[in-house]
Structure formats: C-alpha cells, structure tokens
Design an enzyme around this catalytic site. Sequence first.
Site, PDB file in Angstrom:
ATOM      1  N   ASP A  50       0.821  -1.209   0.000  1.00 59.16           N
ATOM      2  CA  ASP A  50       0.000   0.000   0.000  1.00 59.16           C
ATOM      3  C   ASP A  50       0.857   1.262   0.000  1.00 59.16           C
ATOM      4  O   ASP A  50       2.090   1.207   0.073  1.00 59.16           O
ATOM      5  CB  ASP A  50      -0.922   0.008   1.229  1.00 59.16           C
ATOM      6  CG  ASP A  50      -1.893  -1.163   1.218  1.00 59.16           C
ATOM      7  OD1 ASP A  50      -2.197  -1.666   0.118  1.00 59.16           O
ATOM      8  OD2 ASP A  50      -2.343  -1.564   2.306  1.00 59.16           O
ATOM      9  N   TYR A  60       5.984 -10.223   6.775  1.00 63.24           N
ATOM     10  CA  TYR A  60       6.017  -8.770   6.938  1.00 63.24           C
ATOM     11  C   TYR A  60       6.550  -8.434   8.326  1.00 63.24           C
ATOM     12  O   TYR A  60       6.449  -9.235   9.262  1.00 63.24           O
ATOM     13  CB  TYR A  60       4.617  -8.170   6.811  1.00 63.24           C
ATOM     14  CG  TYR A  60       4.077  -8.061   5.405  1.00 63.24           C
ATOM     15  CD1 TYR A  60       4.149  -6.863   4.701  1.00 63.24           C
ATOM     16  CD2 TYR A  60       3.474  -9.153   4.783  1.00 63.24           C
ATOM     17  CE1 TYR A  60       3.634  -6.749   3.421  1.00 63.24           C
ATOM     18  CE2 TYR A  60       2.959  -9.054   3.501  1.00 63.24           C
ATOM     19  CZ  TYR A  60       3.035  -7.842   2.829  1.00 63.24           C
ATOM     20  OH  TYR A  60       2.536  -7.734   1.559  1.00 63.24           O
TER      21      TYR A  60
END
Length: 441
Positions: A140, A195
Amino acid sequence: MQKIRALIASPRVLSIKSNGWLYKCAGIRWIMSEESGNVQNKPVKRVEEGNGESGEHIRKKLKSDVEQTGDERKHPKRKVVLLLAYSGKGYYGMQRNAGSSQFKTIEDELVTALIKSGCIPDNHGDDMKKMSFQRCARTDKGVSAAGQVVSLKLWMIEDIKEKLNSNLPPQIRVLGLKRVTGGFNSKNSCDARTYSYMLPTVAFAPKDYSTENSIAFRLEPETLQRVNCLFGSYKGTHNFHNFTSQKAARDPSARRYITEMTCGEPFVRGGAEFAEITVRGQSFMMHQIRKMIGLVIAVVKGYSGDEVLKRSWGEEKVDVPKAPGLGLVLEKVHFDRYNKRFGGDGLHECLEWTEEEQAILAFKEEHIYPSIVETECQEGSMASWMATLPIHDFKATAKGAQDKDRGQVGESNRIIFASSIVWFFFFKSNKMFNISSLIIN
C-alpha cells in the site's frame, strides 16, 4: 502483382518469389509476406484447412516472428525474477496505475528503468502484460519492502542489475536476479509472505498516558508478554472479513492462514523506544495486517476487552481500527513448492536470497529504518492515530450502527417530505408552482 494459385495440396512448404514478395504454401494455403533475408531461414508452421486462421492473420504472425530489431537478435528474452528493496515513503504503493502519472508508484520507476536500460521495448511500458509482469505483493501507500520479488520477461543484456540501478532512484534497488521457468508467476507461485511492522512502544501504553512524553516511555516485560499472547491468538485459520474492505462474512476468500505473529524485544532509535512485529501468513488482504495490529493495540490500551478478537472472526461486522502504514515492511516472500520441484533440477536456481542478505540489511539500515524513525519522530503518525481510537465503538456491531444511520436518514427524509408538501401548496396558491422543481428523495 502476379497471382499465384496452388495446384496441388502438399504437406511440404513451397516458396515462390515474385515482385519483391515471398509466397509460401503450407498444406493447401498460400501465405504471402514481404521478402527479407530472415524469411527464408525461418521455418513456417504448417496450416491445416479449417483451423479458423485467415491468410492475413498468418501473414501478420509470420512478420511478427521474423521481424526483429538488432537488439532482439543479439540478446535472448528470458523469464526472470528480480529481488527489489524500496522505501515506500512518497509513493502510492507498489502497483502501477496506468494513465495516472500524478500518483507515482514503485512500478512506475521500475518500468522506466527497464526501458532506459534496454531490458524491454518501449511499448511494453504501456502494457505490462506484454512482458508477463507480476509482483508477489501489492504494498500500500507508504509501505516499504526489503524482499519484494517480481517476475517478467526481459532481454538478457549485460550487467542488468547495474544498469537498472543506475536508472533507479536511490530508495529503490534491484538486489538480485535469477532465471525461472517459462510459466513462473511470482504471485501464484508464492507460498507465504513475511512482513514486519516497526512501531514506537508508546502504542502499547495505557490510554490515559500522555503522548507528549512518548520518548520517555519504556515497555514493561509484562506488557510485552500480553502483547505476544494476543498476537499468538491470530495463529491458524480465521475469517478476517472484518480486517479488510468489501469482503462478505461468508466469502471463502476472507479465510486466511497465519503461521507466525510475534513482537520482538524493544530497542532505542532516535531517543525513542521501538519494537518490531513479525507476521507470516499464506497471503494477506488489503489492510489486513494493519488492522490486526490496530485491534491488538486497542485491546492493550484498554479500549476493548480480549473477547473482541474472537468476535471479529464471527459473521457480525466489527469496527476494527487500522494502524498507520508507515512502519509496515514486506520482509520476505517464500517459494517452498517451486524450490522443491525445480530448485534441484540442475537448470534453475532456488529462489532463496542468502547471498543477498547483507545487501538487504544494508538497504534497510540506510533507507527503511531511518525513514520510519525520522517520519515518526517528526510527524507523530502513531500518536495522531491513537487519538482516533476513542471514536471507535468496539462493543456495538457495525450493523447496529448502520441501523441507527438508517433511522436518522429515514427521519431526515420524513422532514424533507413534510417540508415539500408545505412548499407545494404555497407555490400552487401563488401560481408559481412548477412540478419539475419538486424533488423528493
């Protein structure tokens, strides 16, 4: 132009030159193409009658096969993967938005560098499908990556990495390149993604703690233990429809498998204490990780009880806060199945990046970590976000809020309707009424 007719059907390919054109017969069809040195050396596919291909279509296909530029003949085109590292600050995510130059993405920079370096033709930049481009994850806006992997077809020029990096900004680097199978797709072949999320530990402070003194905050071991207990409850398969947008409660794609989620020991940078959260899962939906972290922060700070996590996996719609995107980093993507099948065949390399680990760490220390720490200290994105937590109602479901909103809308419509009736008679009595001017919703 001399007209040529096929007198007999023959499985052999016949060639006849006439007026600068080359006529080729395959089966019982004649194929016409411009004469060139490459055509005589190019094998022609046999065309059987009734396959639905017109002579003009075959002619165009022949021309596209044989007409190549000097660069294409000199450099073979191969399927490869690129290991990318980038700082997401200032970019609107990873994926390119065609025709929207004002919202620059990481892929915009990469495609420009590929063209400038001579790795792909100019027209491939407008249509990325032409080079079979695919990325492992769509990060994002503002999200960084230390181990993003993309797959594509490109010309195998000399010193590809060096040339690409010379045409890329410093905050985007190509750290590795490997050959893969022709049908490889980085997204579909990826088994799991890891992540990390770097945040100031003041995020786990009690809700009445003053953020003005956030630099002085230090996380207690007991609080860290509770944080990890909450993160541990995410492990396994759950319905995460409340952790993304536009997913129905019974949508099978909302079920995701999480294998690891922990918060590491705190460390100090820039005078403030930070911690790094690591999460590994098969795949993640948009904003899922940020909402997983946001909900745990809300529970630790005391805005909701522990039961909200279990309730959020149910069918009812739960209001889940979304943590800032600043600290999120794509650390690594995993290709276990591919490595097991092709990694030891003697033709392809394992998609592991052990030799690039030092370069990855160096990039993080130079570009990613400083950007997160400096931005957090200057802008206070976490503190600003924490100030919005009181507006979330963790006890009421979103459905209840929607019903409440519908009630308010219905009341407003009744008021508008009543007012419209009054104005109707007023204008009618004054002979100024125009039916087209009355709009009732």
